[in-house]
Write a protein that holds these residues in place. Structure first.
Motif, short mmCIF file in Angstrom:
data_model
loop_
_atom_site.label_atom_id
_atom_site.label_comp_id
_atom_site.label_asym_id
_atom_site.label_seq_id
_atom_site.Cartn_x
_atom_site.Cartn_y
_atom_site.Cartn_z
N ILE A 188 0.84 -1.20 0.00
CA ILE A 188 0.00 0.00 0.00
C ILE A 188 0.87 1.25 0.00
O ILE A 188 0.62 2.20 -0.75
CB ILE A 188 -0.96 -0.01 1.21
N LEU A 189 1.91 1.27 0.83
CA LEU A 189 2.80 2.43 0.89
C LEU A 189 3.52 2.66 -0.43
O LEU A 189 3.63 3.80 -0.89
CB LEU A 189 3.81 2.24 2.04
N ILE A 190 3.98 1.59 -1.06
CA ILE A 190 4.66 1.73 -2.36
C ILE A 190 3.69 2.25 -3.41
O ILE A 190 4.04 3.15 -4.19
CB ILE A 190 5.28 0.39 -2.78
N LEU A 191 2.47 1.71 -3.46
CA LEU A 191 1.49 2.18 -4.44
C LEU A 191 1.10 3.63 -4.21
O LEU A 191 0.82 4.37 -5.16
CB LEU A 191 0.24 1.29 -4.42
N LEU A 192 1.09 4.06 -2.95
CA LEU A 192 0.76 5.44 -2.64
C LEU A 192 1.88 6.39 -3.06
O LEU A 192 1.62 7.45 -3.63
CB LEU A 192 0.49 5.58 -1.14
N CYS A 193 3.12 6.02 -2.81
CA CYS A 193 4.26 6.92 -3.06
C CYS A 193 4.79 6.85 -4.49
O CYS A 193 5.46 7.78 -4.94
CB CYS A 193 5.39 6.58 -2.11
N TYR A 194 4.51 5.76 -5.19
CA TYR A 194 5.11 5.55 -6.51
C TYR A 194 4.89 6.70 -7.50
O TYR A 194 5.86 7.18 -8.09
CB TYR A 194 4.59 4.23 -7.10
N PRO A 195 3.66 7.18 -7.70
CA PRO A 195 3.49 8.26 -8.68
C PRO A 195 4.24 9.54 -8.33
O PRO A 195 4.78 10.21 -9.21
CB PRO A 195 1.98 8.51 -8.69
N GLN A 233 -4.36 -11.38 -5.53
CA GLN A 233 -4.76 -12.11 -4.33
C GLN A 233 -5.06 -11.19 -3.14
O GLN A 233 -5.61 -11.63 -2.15
CB GLN A 233 -3.67 -13.10 -3.91
N THR A 234 -4.67 -9.92 -3.25
CA THR A 234 -4.89 -9.01 -2.13
C THR A 234 -6.30 -8.42 -2.20
O THR A 234 -7.00 -8.54 -3.21
CB THR A 234 -3.88 -7.85 -2.13
N ASN A 235 -6.65 -7.77 -1.14
CA ASN A 235 -7.94 -7.09 -1.06
C ASN A 235 -7.98 -5.95 -2.07
O ASN A 235 -6.98 -5.25 -2.27
CB ASN A 235 -8.13 -6.55 0.37
N ILE A 236 -9.10 -5.71 -2.69
CA ILE A 236 -9.22 -4.65 -3.71
C ILE A 236 -8.93 -3.28 -3.11
O ILE A 236 -8.49 -2.38 -3.81
CB ILE A 236 -10.59 -4.71 -4.42
N ARG A 237 -9.13 -3.11 -1.82
CA ARG A 237 -8.84 -1.83 -1.18
C ARG A 237 -7.35 -1.49 -1.25
O ARG A 237 -6.98 -0.34 -1.21
CB ARG A 237 -9.32 -1.82 0.27
N THR A 238 -6.50 -2.52 -1.35
CA THR A 238 -5.07 -2.29 -1.49
C THR A 238 -4.79 -1.53 -2.78
O THR A 238 -3.99 -0.61 -2.80
CB THR A 238 -4.32 -3.64 -1.51
N ILE A 239 -5.46 -1.90 -3.83
CA ILE A 239 -5.21 -1.28 -5.13
C ILE A 239 -5.88 0.09 -5.22
O ILE A 239 -5.39 0.98 -5.90
CB ILE A 239 -5.69 -2.22 -6.26
N THR A 240 -6.98 0.28 -4.51
CA THR A 240 -7.67 1.57 -4.59
C THR A 240 -6.88 2.70 -3.92
O THR A 240 -7.28 3.86 -4.03
CB THR A 240 -9.08 1.50 -3.98
N ILE A 241 -5.77 2.38 -3.27
CA ILE A 241 -4.92 3.44 -2.70
C ILE A 241 -4.34 4.29 -3.84
O ILE A 241 -3.98 5.45 -3.64
CB ILE A 241 -3.80 2.84 -1.81
N LEU A 242 -4.31 3.72 -5.04
CA LEU A 242 -3.87 4.51 -6.20
C LEU A 242 -4.80 5.68 -6.47
O LEU A 242 -4.41 6.66 -7.08
CB LEU A 242 -3.78 3.62 -7.44
N GLN A 243 -6.05 5.59 -5.98
CA GLN A 243 -7.00 6.68 -6.14
C GLN A 243 -6.50 7.92 -5.40
O GLN A 243 -6.85 9.04 -5.75
CB GLN A 243 -8.37 6.25 -5.63
N ILE A 244 -5.69 7.74 -4.38
CA ILE A 244 -5.07 8.85 -3.67
C ILE A 244 -3.69 9.14 -4.24
O ILE A 244 -3.29 10.29 -4.41
CB ILE A 244 -4.98 8.53 -2.16
N GLY A 245 -2.93 8.09 -4.54
CA GLY A 245 -1.55 8.24 -5.00
C GLY A 245 -1.41 8.92 -6.35
O GLY A 245 -0.50 9.72 -6.56
#
Length: 170
Positions: free
Chosen positions: A5-12, A100-112
């Protein structure tokens, strides 16, 4: 999951501002995905290797195979061409872990993604265009074309991700 989650948030944001962050964050995401897959090995469901995963894995492995076959045909082997192609191959565990992870993990990109677009705007304000001196707007981490393409992509993805995680009541 928290590291992913942290990586997906900070990546962009880090992609456009820190030189070399793309490779470092990709490698961290790869390692985190391997750990995540290892921890879930007993709980993996049957669609783990369904037809979509197999097709994705074959597509991501094809550049490495194409380079190998080309080098074998010409009899000239070199490791350098495998650099970019190996990133496709290493994305397979990332894809499997994210499936395999929860979809909420990927939706962190909506903020990132919008955060990355705002960081891009900040970079443009801090490094304004001065055509009289021959200086063009970009960050020190990217050349102009890649910076512009990435900034445009982040802006458009920000628009497309509005209300991404919710259903409309229409």
């Amino acid at each position: 999951n928290h590291i992913i989650i942290l990586i997906l948030l900070c990546y962009p944001s880090l992609l456009l501002t820190v030189r070399g962050s793309m490779g470092v964050l990709f490698f961290l995401l790869f390692i985190s995905s391997l750990v995540c897959l290892y921890r879930m090995r007993g709980t993996l469901t049957s669609p783990h290797w369904d037809k979509y995963s197999i097709a994705f894995a074959m597509a991501m492995a094809s550049p490495v195979l194409a380079i190998f076959f080309s080098q074998a045909y010409h009899g000239n082997f070199s490791a350098r061409p495998y650099d970019w192609a190996s990133r496709f191959l290493l994305s397979i565990p990332i894809f499997l872990a994210l499936r395999q992870t929860n979809i909420r993990t990927i939706t962190i990109l909506q903020i990132g993604i919008p955060l990355g677009a705002l960081v891009t705007l900040g970079a443009l304000i801090l490094h304004p265009t001065d055509l009289a001196e021959g200086r063009r707007t970009t960050s020190y981490a990217f050349n102009l074309i890649h910076f512009s393409d990435t900034a445009l992509m982040l802006g458009l993805l920000s628009l497309f991700s509005i209300n991404w995680g919710r259903k409309d009541h229409a």
